[in-house]
Design an enzyme around this catalytic site. Structure first.
Site, PDB file in Angstrom:
ATOM      1  N   ARG A  28      39.497  21.954  17.839  1.00 38.06           N
ATOM      2  CA  ARG A  28      40.587  22.881  18.140  1.00 38.06           C
ATOM      3  C   ARG A  28      40.152  23.809  19.256  1.00 38.06           C
ATOM      4  O   ARG A  28      39.018  24.280  19.290  1.00 38.06           O
ATOM      5  CB  ARG A  28      40.968  23.697  16.891  1.00 38.06           C
ATOM      6  CG  ARG A  28      41.786  22.911  15.867  1.00 38.06           C
ATOM      7  CD  ARG A  28      43.187  22.640  16.397  1.00 38.06           C
ATOM      8  NE  ARG A  28      44.029  21.940  15.434  1.00 38.06           N
ATOM      9  CZ  ARG A  28      44.200  20.627  15.426  1.00 38.06           C
ATOM     10  NH1 ARG A  28      43.544  19.865  16.278  1.00 38.06           N
ATOM     11  NH2 ARG A  28      45.002  20.060  14.549  1.00 38.06           N
ATOM     12  N   GLU A  43      47.389  25.795  25.902  1.00 38.81           N
ATOM     13  CA  GLU A  43      47.843  24.457  26.301  1.00 38.81           C
ATOM     14  C   GLU A  43      49.324  24.510  26.662  1.00 38.81           C
ATOM     15  O   GLU A  43      50.114  25.140  25.970  1.00 38.81           O
ATOM     16  CB  GLU A  43      47.617  23.458  25.155  1.00 38.81           C
ATOM     17  CG  GLU A  43      46.151  23.239  24.830  1.00 38.81           C
ATOM     18  CD  GLU A  43      45.910  22.185  23.753  1.00 38.81           C
ATOM     19  OE1 GLU A  43      46.908  21.591  23.266  1.00 38.81           O
ATOM     20  OE2 GLU A  43      44.758  21.930  23.405  1.00 38.81           O
ATOM     21  N   HIS A  62      44.859  16.750  25.435  1.00 40.06           N
ATOM     22  CA  HIS A  62      45.031  16.754  23.985  1.00 40.06           C
ATOM     23  C   HIS A  62      45.567  15.399  23.485  1.00 40.06           C
ATOM     24  O   HIS A  62      46.578  15.326  22.781  1.00 40.06           O
ATOM     25  CB  HIS A  62      45.975  17.875  23.539  1.00 40.06           C
ATOM     26  CG  HIS A  62      45.743  18.297  22.113  1.00 40.06           C
ATOM     27  ND1 HIS A  62      45.902  19.591  21.680  1.00 40.06           N
ATOM     28  CD2 HIS A  62      45.386  17.586  21.012  1.00 40.06           C
ATOM     29  CE1 HIS A  62      45.649  19.662  20.378  1.00 40.06           C
ATOM     30  NE2 HIS A  62      45.345  18.440  19.949  1.00 40.06           N
TER      31      HIS A  62
END
Length: 318
Positions: A230, A259, A278
């Site tokens: 994370r 993000e 991601h």
């Protein structure tokens, strides 16, 4: 019997399996934005989660008893309210083990075998061998922080590469293919042993900025850092400084505190960084594996038994 709401499309065979696992339950399938609030309020079981259903799912008249998420991460759910209502919560931990492990080694090999640089040079039609000797993974020490399902698969593959694997996990409990396990409190000691550090930590208040200035300073000079856990477990500014100073020789990063990563962020300009958007957990087998977990739990739920897979502890948040 109650209603089961799936926020994700199921194949005809999967629909059949759900109905067989929980006879007497009504199955409703639809995107969160398409279902009306009453359909959500009537749901006893929800497969998936969305911000669009929060109000209806947590309505005083909601019949919700169990949520099976479509993700391993649960930090975006209203955990305090779910715990208060004694709602069962299970995640899809384990679904990502294969693709994320492959992503980790893809990142490592892209650097150790000059592949990232070769791709860039190929576009320029430039034949330019590396200036120094290439290196190997064999014989290196790999540290995995957050040794769960993904960490165990990563350790298995690392061992096949001839690497020595050590780990860090909250409990300090041993795991297959891991030579020595440290606790979270022993992180800096473990970092000093590693040539490569792989972060697979989930995000909790305990793991926020787990990798900070002191942690990066504790790493060996020239070590590699991979983050497929994370983004918020890493203090980004501290990571940038360590990369700019070449204390860390290479970073493969799939997750970030912000993000999408802003175009102006300094990470984009560092030559010793590989960035992916991601995607480490993405796979064409995701739905298949997620539904398998749900079906196993659903059979137990319908039989009024304890859910056997991935039941989340609200105190530890995993």
């Amino acid at each position: 019997m109650g209603n089961i709401v799936s926020l994700h499309q199921l194949t005809a065979e999967q629909e059949k399996q759900v109905r067989a696992a929980a006879p007497g339950y009504e199955l409703v399938i639809g995107k969160a934005q398409e279902l009306n609030p009453e359909q959500i309020r009537q749901a006893e079981v929800i497969l998936g989660w969305s911000k669009h259903i929060v109000e209806a799912a947590l309505h005083p008249n909601s019949k919700l008893k169990w949520i099976q998420t479509w993700s391993a991460g649960i930090d975006k759910l209203p955990l305090a309210e779910l715990e208060k209502r004694h709602i069962l919560l299970t995640n899809t931990s384990g679904v990502h083990a294969v693709p994320i492990t492959e992503q980790i080694f893809g990142m490592l090999l892209s650097h150790t075998r000059y592949l990232q640089q070769a791709v860039l040079l190929q576009r320029q039609k430039t034949w330019q061998p590396p200036k120094g000797d290439l290196t190997e993974l064999r014989g290196k020490t790999l540290l995995i922080t957050g040794v769960g399902e993904i960490g165990r698969e990563t350790a298995r593959i690392a061992e096949a590469f001839g690497m020595r694997v050590i780990g860090v996990r909250r409990s300090g409990k041993d795991a297959p293919h891991v030579k020595h396990m440290y606790t979270n409190e022993q992180l800096h000691e473990a970092l000093g042993e590693a040539d490569i550090v792989v972060n697979i930590l989930p995000f909790t208040e305990e793991t926020r900025h787990f990798f900070d200035e002191k942690a990066f300073a504790a790493m060996r000079k020239g070590a590699f850092f991979i983050n497929v856990g994370r983004g918020s477990t890493v203090h980004t500014d501290a990571l940038v400084r360590s990369l700019e100073q070449k204390h860390i020789a290479f970073a493969g990063l799939d997750v970030f505190e912000e993000e999408p990563l802003p175009a102006s962020h300094p990470l984009w300009s560092l030559e010793n960084v590989l960035i992916t958007p991601h995607i480490a957990g993405d796979t064409d087998r995701y739905a298949e594996r997620a539904v398998d977990i749900f079906l196993t739990n659903l059979k137990a739920y319908a039989a009024d038994q304890e859910l056997p897979l991935n039941l989340v502890n609200y105190k530890t948040q995993y």
